[in-house]
Enzyme design. Structure first.
Site, short mmCIF file in Angstrom:
data_model
loop_
_atom_site.label_atom_id
_atom_site.label_comp_id
_atom_site.label_asym_id
_atom_site.label_seq_id
_atom_site.Cartn_x
_atom_site.Cartn_y
_atom_site.Cartn_z
N LYS A 132 -4.22 -108.23 23.38
CA LYS A 132 -4.45 -107.56 24.65
C LYS A 132 -3.39 -107.90 25.72
CE LYS A 132 -8.98 -105.70 24.29
NZ LYS A 132 -9.98 -106.14 23.31
N TYR A 189 -17.84 -109.29 19.72
CA TYR A 189 -16.97 -108.17 19.34
C TYR A 189 -15.63 -108.74 18.91
CZ TYR A 189 -14.00 -104.12 19.29
OH TYR A 189 -13.11 -103.17 18.88
N TYR A 245 -13.74 -94.06 20.03
CA TYR A 245 -15.20 -93.94 20.08
C TYR A 245 -15.63 -92.62 20.69
CZ TYR A 245 -15.47 -98.67 18.45
OH TYR A 245 -15.37 -99.79 17.67
N ASP A 278 -11.56 -116.39 19.16
CA ASP A 278 -10.95 -115.09 19.42
C ASP A 278 -10.73 -114.99 20.93
OD1 ASP A 278 -10.43 -112.46 20.00
OD2 ASP A 278 -11.95 -111.62 18.67
C1 PLP Z 1 -10.18 -105.90 21.90
C2 PLP Z 1 -10.63 -107.04 21.10
C3 PLP Z 1 -10.31 -107.15 19.74
C4 PLP Z 1 -9.58 -106.07 18.98
O1 PLP Z 1 -8.28 -105.86 19.45
P1 PLP Z 1 -7.54 -104.46 19.14
O2 PLP Z 1 -6.17 -104.67 19.68
O3 PLP Z 1 -8.32 -103.40 19.86
O4 PLP Z 1 -7.57 -104.28 17.67
C5 PLP Z 1 -10.72 -108.29 19.06
N1 PLP Z 1 -11.41 -109.27 19.68
C6 PLP Z 1 -11.72 -109.20 20.98
C7 PLP Z 1 -12.46 -110.32 21.63
C8 PLP Z 1 -11.36 -108.08 21.74
O5 PLP Z 1 -11.70 -108.01 23.03
#
Ligand code: PLP
Length: 436
Positions: free
Chosen positions: A282, A152, A24, A253
């Site tokens: 993550k 997100y 970004y 997610d």
């Molecule tokens: C960081 C994140 C993603 C994307 O993961 P990347 O490894 O950066 O592609 C998807 N969903 C959530 C909730 C996130 O915090």
């Protein structure tokens, strides 16, 4: 004698700034990045010798801090066996062992594991699973998703299409994205009394469009990069009930929230509900390597695989053995640690330490949940001014938009955490004084 490479050794930062893109960021970046030479525990060492206390866990991931002997050794021993083999037609024990751990820890009945190479890809995989599931069932109209604003889910096209359409950092692409249904962000906050009004629009949207909807996708409890908001577990219970009533799939997610960050191993545990599909990433490898996973129920894998059909996804580096090995070590390290009491302690330190910022001019909210502390301002923060100031004060934080927040490694000591909180409060004072 000096060679061009000698010059490069002295001058690599200049090269970097005019050739290497950052997340970004403009090219070159509006604020030059800080060069890190090493990292250990909760400390980042800069090239110029300064040491910073890490308040970011490298974007939620490094929950055990850096250069951890157990994680290092897991990678080193796997490296002696093999660093990678293709996963098509081949398999290996690290993948099986990691899957076994994930199945044991994840809410039931999630027990089918698809390894992906990043969080965004895990979300793509989840969406594809949901679509393929309904195709296999002959419900070909079910091509849309329902989600909430303020979310997100990643930067790839499928994931972008379910990020907040305005604040999700992707509005430039809105014309090219799949169209999905967006309910308002959950307005009922984490510890607030439940108000049924909070789910009303979501329910209306779902009822009106359920024939087109394949799945609901949400970040449970914490909306992360979309605004660091914490919402009521009751919302998730209501969503689960609606999905059951209308036969829709539910995707959680947990990429940001998974592995203890919110005080539960998975945030969905606050609501005691299980999704049909769950994404993790993550902190999965303790921040060592890129790896993510999408878990699904046997009902989903069974439908997709009906009549020998294949699930249509398969990254080149799927289930990378080094990443699996370090993920296994990271999860074991977490489970063997007193992470629950540690995260609870971090939460209460944030709550007490940040409380003084509440009510300051220009501050709209102060909140903490698990190992996440947030100060929200009325106006976007001036990064060009704040980022170097934070570094000068000896902490690594990366504010965005109107948010100054920290999510330190769980192993952070009380003194280092206190320093982070003190610096957050100092910055808030300064922003407040400059307000208006
Ligand atoms: C960081 C994140 C993603 C994307 O993961 P990347 O490894 O950066 O592609 C998807 N969903 C959530 C909730 C996130 O915090």
């Amino acid at each position: 004698m000096t060679t061009p490479l000698d010059n490069f050794q002295q001058d690599w930062k200049r090269f970097e700034q005019s050739h290497v893109w950052h997340p970004y960021a403009a090219m070159p970046a509006a604020t030059p990045p800080f060069a890190v030479s090493s990292a250990s525990g909760v400390h980042l060492k800069l090239e110029d010798g300064r040491e910073l206390i890490d308040g970011m866990s490298s974007w939620w991931a490094a929950i055990h801090g850096y250069n951890h002997p157990a994680l290092n050794s897991a990678i080193q021993s796997q490296l002696k066996q093999m660093s990678h083999v293709m996963f098509g037609g081949l398999t290996h024990k690290p993948a099986a062992e990691l899957a076994a751990l994930l199945v044991e820890l994840a809410p039931e009945p999630l027990d089918q594991v698809f390894f992906a190479d990043s969080g965004s890809v895990a979300v793509e995989v989840a969406i594809k699973m949901a679509l393929q599931y309904w195709q296999a069932k002959g419900a070909t109209k079910k091509q849309r998703l329902l989600t909430v604003r303020g979310g997100y889910h990643g930067d790839t096209f499928g994931a972008m299409a379910v990020c907040d359409p305005d604040t999700g950092m992707h509005h430039l692409f809105s014309q090219a994205l799949s169209k999905h249904y967006f309910a308002p962000a959950p307005s009922c906050l984490f510890s607030a009394k439940w108000d049924d009004e909070c789910i009303a629009e979501f329910r209306t949207l779902l009822q009106a469009n359920h024939r087109q909807i394949a799945a609901v996708i949400l970040e449970p409890i914490v909306q992360g990069a979309g605004g660091m908001r914490f919402y009521s577990p009751e919302y998730l219970r209501q969503v689960r009930a609606l999905c059951d009533e209308y036969g829709l799939l539910l995707i959680f997610d947990e990429i940001a929230t998974g592995f203890g960050r919110t005080g539960k191993l998975f945030a969905a545990e606050y609501a005691h509900v299980s999704p049909d599909i769950m994404c993790v990433g993550k902190a999965l490898t303790g921040g060592y390597m890129t790896l993510a996973a999408t878990l699904a129920t046997r009902e989903i894998s069974g439908q997709i695989s009906h009549n020998g059909s294949a699930f249509m996804h398969g990254p080149t580096f799927m289930a990378n053995p080094l990443a699996c090995a370090v993920a296994i070590a990271s999860i074991k390290l977490l489970l063997d640690s007193p992470w629950q009491s540690r995260v609870a302690e971090i939460e209460s330190q944030f709550q007490q330490g940040l409380e003084g910022c509440r009510g300051l001019l220009g501050v709209s909210d102060v909140r903490a949940l698990g190992a996440i502390g947030v100060i929200e301002f009325d106006e976007p923060l001036d990064m060009a001014w704040i980022q170097p100031l934070l570094v000068e004060k000896g902490v690594w934080l990366r504010p965005f938009g109107r948010l100054l927040y920290a999510m330190p490694p769980f192993i952070i000591g009380n003194q280092d955490l206190k320093k982070i909180i003190t610096v957050m409060a100092e910055i808030t004072q300064l922003v407040s004084q400059n307000h208006g």
